[in-house]
Design an enzyme around this catalytic site. Structure first.
Site, PDB file in Angstrom:
ATOM      1  N   SER A  76       1.290 -22.428 -31.490  1.00 37.57           N
ATOM      2  CA  SER A  76       2.754 -22.389 -31.492  1.00 37.57           C
ATOM      3  C   SER A  76       3.406 -23.765 -31.520  1.00 37.57           C
ATOM      4  O   SER A  76       4.582 -23.881 -31.859  1.00 37.57           O
ATOM      5  CB  SER A  76       3.265 -21.608 -30.276  1.00 37.57           C
ATOM      6  N   LYS A  86       6.613 -24.922 -24.808  1.00 37.40           N
ATOM      7  CA  LYS A  86       7.542 -24.914 -25.941  1.00 37.40           C
ATOM      8  C   LYS A  86       8.458 -26.127 -25.837  1.00 37.40           C
ATOM      9  O   LYS A  86       8.396 -26.915 -24.891  1.00 37.40           O
ATOM     10  CB  LYS A  86       8.397 -23.638 -25.956  1.00 37.40           C
TER      11      LYS A  86
END
Length: 208
Positions: free
Chosen positions: A52, A119
């Protein structure tokens, strides 16, 4: 005063030298305790389990997460942070399970790869985020994102204001990231810490 068979005198108060092997378990326990305390309050290695955050972070990379970065400051746009996965079920944890988890975390290994996510902060409380024409706009201004890989595609999203105490989190590899587009804004209270340096592999050592 007693003497040995070799004739060397042994003082009455002299203690026999303890075997290193007998001391080793205690030394290991102390070292492990210190590592767990450091992990709990100061810094923690974190294992990258997914794609990710490619190309900034690759699968199997290790990063060092600072837990003190936000003691006096708030997360800012662009920070790469580790936070508790909103989808993680809340349940009771036994003492043995907590010990095992703490040991694995101190070594940079998670007992459950779904517990924490890593993230990038895209928007913070009070800001408005919008996605259109494959670009992100924060408060109406197009966001510059040089960290994105080629071929990224994002579906349009209507303007959305982020509540106070919330963060909008997205992975750099937007095509393979389950992030705030799926689970919504993240509570700032769920932040574990700020990823500050990539520590493994050695040839990828560097700040984030």
């Amino acid at each position: 005063m007693a003497t040995t068979t070799s004739g060397r005198a042994i003082g009455r108060h002299e203690k026999p030298q303890r075997s290193f092997l007998l001391e080793l378990p205690g030394l290991l326990l102390v070292a492990l305790t210190v590592a767990v305390l450091i992990k709990t309050f100061l810094i923690q290695p974190f294992y990258i389990p997914s794609r990710s955050m490619v190309p900034e972070l690759l699968v199997n990379d290790r990063v060092m997460v600072s837990k003190v970065s936000y003691w006096f400051d708030e997360p800012e746009q662009g920070d790469v942070i580790v936070f508790v996965n909103p989808a993680t079920p809340i349940g009771d944890e036994s003492i043995p399970e907590a010990v095992v988890r703490s040991v694995l975390e101190a070594l940079g290994i998670r007992s459950n790869g779904t517990e924490d996510l890593i993230k990038r902060v895209i928007a913070v409380g009070g800001q408005t985020i919008e996605i259109k024409e494959n670009r992100i706009f924060v408060d109406g201004v197009a966001l510059s994102e040089p960290y994105l890989p080629e071929g990224v595609f994002m579906s349009d999203m209507a303007p959305r204001q982020i509540g106070e105490g919330e963060l909008w989190m997205m992975g750099d590899n937007r095509n393979e990231s389950s992030d705030s587009r799926v689970f919504g804004p993240v509570d700032a209270e769920s932040v574990v810490g700020k990823a500050v340096i990539r520590i493994w592999p050695v040839d990828r050592l560097g700040s984030l």
